[in-house]
Design a protein around this motif. Sequence first.
Motif, PDB file in Angstrom:
ATOM      1  N   ARG A  57       0.826  -1.207   0.000  1.00 30.74           N
ATOM      2  CA  ARG A  57       0.000   0.000   0.000  1.00 30.74           C
ATOM      3  C   ARG A  57       0.860   1.258   0.000  1.00 30.74           C
ATOM      4  O   ARG A  57       0.571   2.209  -0.723  1.00 30.74           O
ATOM      5  N   LEU A  58       1.921   1.259   0.796  1.00 33.40           N
ATOM      6  CA  LEU A  58       2.823   2.417   0.785  1.00 33.40           C
ATOM      7  C   LEU A  58       3.476   2.571  -0.577  1.00 33.40           C
ATOM      8  O   LEU A  58       3.572   3.677  -1.111  1.00 33.40           O
ATOM      9  N   MET A  59       3.926   1.448  -1.135  1.00 31.68           N
ATOM     10  CA  MET A  59       4.559   1.522  -2.459  1.00 31.68           C
ATOM     11  C   MET A  59       3.573   2.027  -3.514  1.00 31.68           C
ATOM     12  O   MET A  59       3.949   2.799  -4.397  1.00 31.68           O
ATOM     13  N   ALA A  60       2.317   1.598  -3.413  1.00 28.69           N
ATOM     14  CA  ALA A  60       1.312   2.031  -4.382  1.00 28.69           C
ATOM     15  C   ALA A  60       1.106   3.538  -4.316  1.00 28.69           C
ATOM     16  O   ALA A  60       1.026   4.212  -5.351  1.00 28.69           O
ATOM     17  N   ARG A  68       5.966  11.591   0.170  1.00 25.96           N
ATOM     18  CA  ARG A  68       4.968  11.757   1.224  1.00 25.96           C
ATOM     19  C   ARG A  68       5.600  11.567   2.592  1.00 25.96           C
ATOM     20  O   ARG A  68       6.551  10.811   2.743  1.00 25.96           O
ATOM     21  N   THR A  69       5.033  12.239   3.579  1.00 30.27           N
ATOM     22  CA  THR A  69       5.446  12.005   4.961  1.00 30.27           C
ATOM     23  C   THR A  69       4.663  10.799   5.480  1.00 30.27           C
ATOM     24  O   THR A  69       3.637  10.408   4.906  1.00 30.27           O
ATOM     25  N   ILE A  76      -3.772   8.757   3.839  1.00 30.57           N
ATOM     26  CA  ILE A  76      -4.118   8.249   2.507  1.00 30.57           C
ATOM     27  C   ILE A  76      -4.480   6.768   2.539  1.00 30.57           C
ATOM     28  O   ILE A  76      -5.435   6.339   1.880  1.00 30.57           O
ATOM     29  N   THR A  77      -3.717   5.982   3.289  1.00 28.73           N
ATOM     30  CA  THR A  77      -3.913   4.531   3.286  1.00 28.73           C
ATOM     31  C   THR A  77      -4.937   4.047   4.312  1.00 28.73           C
ATOM     32  O   THR A  77      -5.335   2.890   4.280  1.00 28.73           O
ATOM     33  N   VAL A  84       2.062   1.894   9.450  1.00 26.38           N
ATOM     34  CA  VAL A  84       2.779   2.664   8.429  1.00 26.38           C
ATOM     35  C   VAL A  84       4.262   2.742   8.776  1.00 26.38           C
ATOM     36  O   VAL A  84       5.122   2.564   7.911  1.00 26.38           O
ATOM     37  N   ASN A  85       4.572   2.970  10.036  1.00 27.77           N
ATOM     38  CA  ASN A  85       5.961   3.059  10.474  1.00 27.77           C
ATOM     39  C   ASN A  85       6.701   1.743  10.209  1.00 27.77           C
ATOM     40  O   ASN A  85       7.824   1.745   9.689  1.00 27.77           O
TER      41      ASN A  85
END
Length: 162
Positions: A57-60, A68-69, A76-77, A84-85
């Motif tokens: 999801r982060l890669m997408a 992005r921060t 967003i996700t 996320v971390n």
Amino acid sequence: MYEPGKRHFGGLQGMAAKKLNLDDFLPYRLSVASNALSSRIAAEYQNRFGLKIPEWRLMAVLGEGVPRTQRELVAITHMDKVTVNRAAKALADRQLIARQAHAVDGRSHHLELTQTGRSLYDAIVPAALAAEEKLESALTRDERATLMKILVKLLATAENYA
């Protein structure tokens, strides 16, 4: 306040009991469908690319080309900041994303795909689109459009739920 011997349904006393049928309970059906789809996709991403769903999801998101921060990625996700971390750390450890200091906020970093991350992203996108196409083969174009509108409404309702 709950009092034994009295009927309590959503704070309304004296209302006739409504039975819960799990198969017709929308939150349950959405959860089951989401889990089934995520499990199938997760297995493919893990086996083929070594990625967990939060990492993909982060890669997408980062694949869209905008640094992005982590705070932005959380929003967003719709994943929590710990998830996320962890995903960002795993991607950074594999040198799939790079962290650059935020110009204004010294505690924050901008994340973006590295060249290696971009190559992996480019390899995953066809697999992701193929999975989506297979899933959507069960729907007509109109059903898909209706489903997307419904999902937007449900998400907005959930986000504003009081």
